[in-house]
Design a protein around this motif. Sequence first.
Motif, PDB file in Angstrom:
ATOM      1  N   GLY A  98      -0.341  -6.772  -4.178  1.00 58.62           N
ATOM      2  CA  GLY A  98       0.574  -5.878  -4.852  1.00 58.62           C
ATOM      3  C   GLY A  98       0.557  -4.399  -3.982  1.00 58.62           C
ATOM      4  O   GLY A  98      -0.125  -4.307  -2.804  1.00 58.62           O
ATOM      5  N   TYR A  99       1.808  -3.854  -4.498  1.00 57.92           N
ATOM      6  CA  TYR A  99       1.976  -2.421  -3.747  1.00 57.92           C
ATOM      7  C   TYR A  99       1.068  -1.627  -4.473  1.00 57.92           C
ATOM      8  O   TYR A  99       1.220  -0.480  -5.235  1.00 57.92           O
ATOM      9  CB  TYR A  99       3.186  -1.897  -3.793  1.00 57.92           C
ATOM     10  N   HIS A 100      -0.340  -1.579  -4.308  1.00 54.77           N
ATOM     11  CA  HIS A 100      -1.385  -1.104  -5.119  1.00 54.77           C
ATOM     12  C   HIS A 100      -1.101   0.691  -5.093  1.00 54.77           C
ATOM     13  O   HIS A 100      -1.321   1.036  -6.285  1.00 54.77           O
ATOM     14  CB  HIS A 100      -2.772  -1.271  -4.753  1.00 54.77           C
ATOM     15  N   GLN A 101      -0.898   1.142  -3.982  1.00 46.06           N
ATOM     16  CA  GLN A 101      -0.621   2.638  -4.216  1.00 46.06           C
ATOM     17  C   GLN A 101       0.076   3.002  -5.289  1.00 46.06           C
ATOM     18  O   GLN A 101       0.190   4.098  -5.873  1.00 46.06           O
ATOM     19  CB  GLN A 101      -0.085   2.978  -2.859  1.00 46.06           C
ATOM     20  N   GLU A 102       1.388   2.390  -5.338  1.00 48.00           N
ATOM     21  CA  GLU A 102       2.346   2.417  -6.274  1.00 48.00           C
ATOM     22  C   GLU A 102       1.863   1.897  -7.695  1.00 48.00           C
ATOM     23  O   GLU A 102       2.555   2.815  -8.736  1.00 48.00           O
ATOM     24  CB  GLU A 102       3.894   1.781  -5.913  1.00 48.00           C
ATOM     25  N   ALA A 122       4.229   8.333  10.438  1.00 41.90           N
ATOM     26  CA  ALA A 122       4.969   8.980   9.274  1.00 41.90           C
ATOM     27  C   ALA A 122       4.840   8.211   8.035  1.00 41.90           C
ATOM     28  O   ALA A 122       5.904   8.316   7.264  1.00 41.90           O
ATOM     29  CB  ALA A 122       6.317   9.167   9.915  1.00 41.90           C
ATOM     30  N   GLY A 123       3.659   7.571   7.762  1.00 41.94           N
ATOM     31  CA  GLY A 123       3.423   6.968   6.635  1.00 41.94           C
ATOM     32  C   GLY A 123       4.559   5.640   6.155  1.00 41.94           C
ATOM     33  O   GLY A 123       4.660   5.238   5.111  1.00 41.94           O
ATOM     34  N   GLY A 124       5.183   5.310   7.156  1.00 41.15           N
ATOM     35  CA  GLY A 124       6.247   4.171   7.019  1.00 41.15           C
ATOM     36  C   GLY A 124       5.347   2.843   6.957  1.00 41.15           C
ATOM     37  O   GLY A 124       4.870   2.423   7.837  1.00 41.15           O
ATOM     38  N   MET A 125       5.366   2.218   5.696  1.00 41.68           N
ATOM     39  CA  MET A 125       4.836   1.044   5.583  1.00 41.68           C
ATOM     40  C   MET A 125       5.746  -0.328   6.500  1.00 41.68           C
ATOM     41  O   MET A 125       6.685  -0.042   6.643  1.00 41.68           O
ATOM     42  CB  MET A 125       4.612   0.489   4.245  1.00 41.68           C
ATOM     43  N   GLY A 126       5.156  -1.122   6.630  1.00 41.62           N
ATOM     44  CA  GLY A 126       5.579  -2.107   7.722  1.00 41.62           C
ATOM     45  C   GLY A 126       5.214  -1.909   9.110  1.00 41.62           C
ATOM     46  O   GLY A 126       5.656  -2.614  10.062  1.00 41.62           O
ATOM     47  N   GLN A 141     -10.545  -6.414  -4.024  1.00 41.67           N
ATOM     48  CA  GLN A 141     -10.311  -5.531  -5.139  1.00 41.67           C
ATOM     49  C   GLN A 141      -9.442  -4.536  -4.519  1.00 41.67           C
ATOM     50  O   GLN A 141      -9.039  -4.473  -3.415  1.00 41.67           O
ATOM     51  CB  GLN A 141     -11.859  -4.607  -4.941  1.00 41.67           C
ATOM     52  N   PRO A 142      -8.483  -3.707  -5.386  1.00 41.47           N
ATOM     53  CA  PRO A 142      -7.545  -3.179  -4.888  1.00 41.47           C
ATOM     54  C   PRO A 142      -7.775  -1.946  -4.033  1.00 41.47           C
ATOM     55  O   PRO A 142      -6.772  -1.936  -3.054  1.00 41.47           O
ATOM     56  CB  PRO A 142      -6.818  -2.627  -6.501  1.00 41.47           C
ATOM     57  N   ARG A 143      -8.816  -1.358  -3.967  1.00 45.45           N
ATOM     58  CA  ARG A 143      -9.179  -0.344  -3.009  1.00 45.45           C
ATOM     59  C   ARG A 143     -10.466  -0.324  -2.677  1.00 45.45           C
ATOM     60  O   ARG A 143     -11.457  -0.879  -3.467  1.00 45.45           O
ATOM     61  CB  ARG A 143      -8.628   1.038  -3.752  1.00 45.45           C
ATOM     62  N   GLY A 144     -10.908   0.473  -1.629  1.00 51.56           N
ATOM     63  CA  GLY A 144     -12.193   0.534  -1.054  1.00 51.56           C
ATOM     64  C   GLY A 144     -13.035   1.132  -1.903  1.00 51.56           C
ATOM     65  O   GLY A 144     -12.784   2.028  -2.821  1.00 51.56           O
ATOM     66  N   GLN A 159      -5.425  -6.523   7.097  1.00 43.95           N
ATOM     67  CA  GLN A 159      -4.046  -6.287   6.854  1.00 43.95           C
ATOM     68  C   GLN A 159      -3.528  -6.066   5.337  1.00 43.95           C
ATOM     69  O   GLN A 159      -3.845  -7.135   4.591  1.00 43.95           O
ATOM     70  CB  GLN A 159      -3.382  -7.555   7.349  1.00 43.95           C
ATOM     71  N   THR A 160      -2.938  -5.102   5.144  1.00 40.64           N
ATOM     72  CA  THR A 160      -2.589  -4.865   3.562  1.00 40.64           C
ATOM     73  C   THR A 160      -1.449  -6.124   3.370  1.00 40.64           C
ATOM     74  O   THR A 160      -0.661  -6.116   4.120  1.00 40.64           O
ATOM     75  CB  THR A 160      -2.269  -3.697   3.082  1.00 40.64           C
ATOM     76  N   ASP A 161      -1.394  -6.432   2.267  1.00 38.87           N
ATOM     77  CA  ASP A 161      -0.308  -7.404   1.755  1.00 38.87           C
ATOM     78  C   ASP A 161       1.214  -6.858   1.734  1.00 38.87           C
ATOM     79  O   ASP A 161       2.069  -7.445   2.153  1.00 38.87           O
ATOM     80  CB  ASP A 161      -0.473  -8.519   0.436  1.00 38.87           C
ATOM     81  N   GLY A 162       1.367  -5.568   1.115  1.00 46.34           N
ATOM     82  CA  GLY A 162       2.738  -5.162   1.221  1.00 46.34           C
ATOM     83  C   GLY A 162       3.158  -4.978   2.430  1.00 46.34           C
ATOM     84  O   GLY A 162       4.304  -5.249   2.722  1.00 46.34           O
ATOM     85  N   ASP A 163       2.419  -4.275   3.353  1.00 45.30           N
ATOM     86  CA  ASP A 163       2.862  -3.996   4.643  1.00 45.30           C
ATOM     87  C   ASP A 163       3.139  -5.358   5.375  1.00 45.30           C
ATOM     88  O   ASP A 163       4.097  -5.507   6.154  1.00 45.30           O
ATOM     89  CB  ASP A 163       1.819  -3.327   5.425  1.00 45.30           C
ATOM     90  N   MET A 167      -6.377 -10.571   5.489  1.00 38.98           N
ATOM     91  CA  MET A 167      -5.526 -10.180   4.516  1.00 38.98           C
ATOM     92  C   MET A 167      -6.322  -9.545   3.493  1.00 38.98           C
ATOM     93  O   MET A 167      -7.272  -9.871   3.021  1.00 38.98           O
ATOM     94  CB  MET A 167      -4.739 -11.250   3.721  1.00 38.98           C
ATOM     95  N   HIS A 168      -6.124  -8.273   3.461  1.00 34.17           N
ATOM     96  CA  HIS A 168      -6.632  -7.407   2.151  1.00 34.17           C
ATOM     97  C   HIS A 168      -5.478  -7.528   1.062  1.00 34.17           C
ATOM     98  O   HIS A 168      -4.585  -6.752   1.098  1.00 34.17           O
ATOM     99  CB  HIS A 168      -6.534  -5.722   2.554  1.00 34.17           C
ATOM    100  N   ASN A 169      -5.717  -8.746   0.449  1.00 32.47           N
ATOM    101  CA  ASN A 169      -4.428  -9.259  -0.594  1.00 32.47           C
ATOM    102  C   ASN A 169      -4.682  -8.766  -1.838  1.00 32.47           C
ATOM    103  O   ASN A 169      -5.544  -9.478  -2.797  1.00 32.47           O
ATOM    104  CB  ASN A 169      -4.553 -10.840  -0.240  1.00 32.47           C
TER     105      ASN A 169
HETATM  106  C1  LIG Z   1       8.929   1.848   4.264  1.00 34.99           C
HETATM  107  C2  LIG Z   1       7.961   2.355   3.074  1.00 34.99           C
HETATM  108  N1  LIG Z   1       8.531   1.914   1.786  1.00 34.99           N
HETATM  109  C3  LIG Z   1       7.858   2.200   0.747  1.00 34.99           C
HETATM  110  C4  LIG Z   1       6.838   3.131   0.959  1.00 34.99           C
HETATM  111  C5  LIG Z   1       6.067   3.605  -0.328  1.00 34.99           C
HETATM  112  N2  LIG Z   1       4.633   2.874  -0.299  1.00 34.99           N
HETATM  113  C6  LIG Z   1       3.684   3.466   0.120  1.00 34.99           C
HETATM  114  S1  LIG Z   1       2.108   2.775   0.037  1.00 34.99           S
HETATM  115  C7  LIG Z   1       2.903   1.396  -0.459  1.00 34.99           C
HETATM  116  C8  LIG Z   1       1.932   0.138  -0.845  1.00 34.99           C
HETATM  117  C9  LIG Z   1       1.881  -0.783   0.136  1.00 34.99           C
HETATM  118  O1  LIG Z   1       1.410  -1.815  -0.054  1.00 34.99           O
HETATM  119  P1  LIG Z   1       0.142  -2.454   0.714  1.00 34.99           P
HETATM  120  O2  LIG Z   1       0.570  -2.257   1.875  1.00 34.99           O
HETATM  121  O3  LIG Z   1      -0.188  -3.712   0.195  1.00 34.99           O
HETATM  122  O4  LIG Z   1      -0.990  -1.592   0.443  1.00 34.99           O
HETATM  123  P2  LIG Z   1      -1.731  -1.304  -0.828  1.00 34.99           P
HETATM  124  O5  LIG Z   1      -1.249   0.003  -1.589  1.00 34.99           O
HETATM  125  O6  LIG Z   1      -1.494  -2.497  -1.674  1.00 34.99           O
HETATM  126  O7  LIG Z   1      -3.234  -1.249  -0.694  1.00 34.99           O
HETATM  127  C10 LIG Z   1       4.175   1.652  -0.598  1.00 34.99           C
HETATM  128  C11 LIG Z   1       5.164   0.710  -1.039  1.00 34.99           C
HETATM  129  C12 LIG Z   1       6.347   3.326   2.376  1.00 34.99           C
HETATM  130  N3  LIG Z   1       5.291   4.446   2.229  1.00 34.99           N
HETATM  131  N4  LIG Z   1       7.000   3.198   3.259  1.00 34.99           N
END
Ligand SMILES: Cc1ncc(C[n+]2csc(CCOP(=O)(O)OP(=O)(O)O)c2C)c(N)n1
Lengths: 628, 123
Positions: free
Chosen positions: A545-549, A486-490, A625-628, A514-518, A540-542
Motif C-alpha cells: 500500500g501507499y502506507h503513508q497515505e 522534492a518528495g516526488g514518489m517514483g 510491516q508497514p513502517r520501521g 524498495q517501497t511498493d508504491g514507488d 521489496m518493502h512490500n
Molecule cells: C508523485 C507523488 N504522488 C503522490 C505522493 C503522495 N505520497 C506520499 S507517500 C506516498 C506513499 C508511497 O507508497 P510507498 O512507496 O509504498 O511507501 P509507503 O508509504 O507504503 O511506505 C504517496 C502516494 C507523492 N509524494 N508523490
Amino acid sequence: MSKPKHTSVGRRGFLKGAAAGAAVSAATLVTPQLTEAQQGGGRGGRGGAAQPEGAVIAREDGTARPAPVSRIVENPGSDYMCDVIKALGIEYVSFNPGSSFEGLHESLINYTRNNPEIVTCTHEENAVAMAHGYAKADGKPMLALLHGTIGVQHAAMAIYNAYGDRVPIIMIAGTGDTAVPAHTAVDLGAMVRDFVKWDHQPDTLAGVGQALIRAYKLAMTPPMAPVLITVQAELQMGAMPANRPQVPKFTMPSMPSADLASVRQIAKDMVNANNPRIAAGRVRTQEGMDLLVRLADLLQCPVGGGGDRMTFPNRHPMAGNGVGGAADVTLSLEAGGGGGGGRGGPGGGGKTIVISTAELLATSNFNINGNGMNGDVYIAADPEATLPALIEEVQKLLTPDKKRLFEDRGKKHAEANHAARAAAVEAASVGWNASPVSLARIAGELWPLIKNEDWSYVSPQGFVGGWPSRMWDMKKTYHYLGGQGAGGMGYGAPASVGAALANKKHGRLSVNIQTDGDMNYSPGILWTAAHHRIPLLSIMHNNRGYHQEVMFIARAASIRNRGQENSHIGTRLIDPNIDYAMMAKAYGMYSEGPITDPKDLAPALKRGVERVKKGEPVMIDVVTQPRG
Amino acid sequence: MKKLIFGFLAPVAATSLLVVSAVAQQGDATRGKKMFVDYSCYACHGFSGQNGPGKRLVPMKMATVVFTAYVRSPGTNQMPSYSAKVLSDAQLADIWAYIKTLPDSPEAKDIPLVQQLKAEAGK
Ligand SMILES: Cc1ncc(C[n+]2csc(CCOP(=O)(O)OP(=O)(O)O)c2C)c(N)n1
Ligand SMILES: [Mg+2]
C-alpha cells in the motif's frame, strides 16, 4: 543550411523503396511512393487542407514512418554535438526515443559508437531519475535526452526532484519535429524553467556547443541543479557548416569559498566556544567528508547531519548529539534544503554561523528549498571549498591547553554518541520474529552479507525507519545517497538503478530497499536494469500500500468521527496483491519471494547478494510491516 | 505511563466502567483481528502490534477498561481518538482480545545478530 525534408511516404512504399534502394545505390536509398497530399487525402478523404492532420494522425496512431532520404548528409551537426558531449566526459545517455532527437540518437550509435553508452528507458521520468541517482553516486552528471513537449512533460517531476535535491543533470530536449505540431513548442524550456538552473535554445550549431559547456559548468557549480538545452531537429540533421565549429574550451570554475577574514573569525569563534556544534548538510565529494572529519577531530565537537546525505561517518566518535545542553556556537554547513527546506537555524540558541550556497540560487515560483538558513553570520560560499582554510586557521589557534580541554570534551561526547547508537540498534528486537517482516530485520540480516563488500545503499530510507543508518557503518559519501529531493514518489526505483549504474563502474555492490508504491510508478525501469546488466539488489518493502497515505486518511476519518473501515479505499495495493517476483521475472530479472517468514529472509538475501556480485540485478519481494 | 492512563479515566463514571468491563470480558480475538486491520490500528502499530510510529501494544499491559478509555481519549497528538460512535466498547474489547494473542518479541540480548550489530554500532 541544407537539410533533409520530412515528406511522408506510405509504409509499404517506404519498405519497398528501401528494398529496391539497397540494390541500387546509397544515394537513392528510398523512393517516395506517395506525396504528403496524397497521404493526407487518402487517410482523411479530404483535400489539401487535411494534410497536416493526416500526418498528425499517422504519427500518433503509430503508422508514421521515417521521411524518405533523398540525399546523403555525411557530416551531420549532431556529430559535432557528440564531440562536445564527449569532451564533457559524459559516460551515459539515458532516453526514451523520439524523432525530435533522432539526429543525435543516430550520431550516438553510429558516430561515437555507443560511447557514451545509451541507456534505454521506458519512461522519461526514469531517464531523468536515473541521472539523478547516478550523479549522487558518481559525483558527475549524466545526459538525458527528452523528446519535445511530451518528453519534457513526462520528465518534469523527476527534474523537479533533482532540482530540490540540488543534483546536476544535463538534459537535451529535441524540438522542431513538425510532423506532430503538438510535440513542438515556441518555447519548450518554459514548461520546466522554474526548476532548472538554466535553459537555452541556441540558433546555431556552434551555439549548441557553447551552451552545452556553459550548462555543464552551471549544473556542477553549487548549488548544483539540472540544466536544459533545447536543440532544434534541423541543427542535428543538417550538415555541419564548411568550417566545422571547434569544441569550446572547457574549464570548470573553482568553487566559491569564504574570504580569509571571515574564515579567521569563524576559527576563533569555534575554538573559543564552550559547546560548539557542526551541522553538516552537504559535502560535494569524499574529500569534503574527509575535511569535515579533520575539523571535528581538531575541535572535538559533535557533528550532526544537517541534511539527508552522507556528510560525516555515522560511527565517528563525534557523530551525534553528544552531551551537554545547547550549543553556544553552531557552524552550519550547507544544512537544510534537500526539498525539506531550511527553516531557520539549527536551533538551540547561541551564535549561528552559516556557510552555504543557498543564497546563490534564487528560485522562482517553486520555493523548493524554503527560505534558507538564518544565521548571525552568513557566508555565501561552498563549505567544502572553505574547509581547508578553516582547518588551517583552527590549527593555528590550538594551544596545548585548548587541546587538553577539547580532548576531555571529546571523550564525553564520544561516550554519549556510542551509547545512543547502541540503544538505537537495541530497538531492533521489537517484532524481530514478526510476520510480515520488520524493517529492522531486513536491514539487520543484510549487514553481515554486505559489510565486507564495497557497498552502496542507493534508496531513500525515510520509509524504512532509518534502519540502515542505525545498523550499518556508513563512512563514505556513497554509503547513503539521500531522498527524493522534492518528495516526488517514483524516484526510488529509477534513481536506485541510476546509482547502481555509477556504482557498477566503481565495482560497488548496490542495495535498494524498495517501497511498493514507488515501484509501481514506472516499473519498466526493471527492464532497463536487466537489459543493461546493472548489478543491484532490490528488496521489496512490500507493505501492500501507499502506507503513508493510509495513516493520513485514518487520521482524517478519525478527526471527522466517521470511523475507519474505509481507510483502505484508494490507499492499499491489495485485491489482488502484486507479485513483485513475477513482475521482476517478466522484465528479465532474477527474483525470489514473496517472503513472509523472517526465517526465510537471510538465505534469500545471501543468494541475492551472490548473484548481484556476479553482475546482475536481483529482486527479493518481502512482505513487510508497514513502517520501521 | 499508568498514572497518565488513570488520569484519563478519572472523569469516567463508575457505572459505565462496570458496563465496559462486563462487555470487555467477552472480547473475541477473531473478530478483533479483522477490526485491527479494518480500523487501521495496524497502520501505526504494525501488523505485529509493535512496529511503527505508534506505541508498542505488545505485550498488552492495559486492562480492557483502561485500553478502552485510552482509545476514546488518547490525549496525544499522535493517536487519533475513537468515539463510541465509530468503535463500540464491545468492538474495542475484541481488538484488545486480539492484541492479547499477538506474540511478544524476544529480548535484544537473546538475538545474537542484534547483539553483534549493537556491539559494532556502539564501538
Ligand atoms: C508523485 C507523488 N504522488 C503522490 C505522493 C503522495 N505520497 C506520499 S507517500 C506516498 C506513499 C508511497 O507508497 P510507498 O512507496 O509504498 O511507501 P509507503 O508509504 O507504503 O511506505 C504517496 C502516494 C507523492 N509524494 N508523490
Ligand atoms: Mg508501500
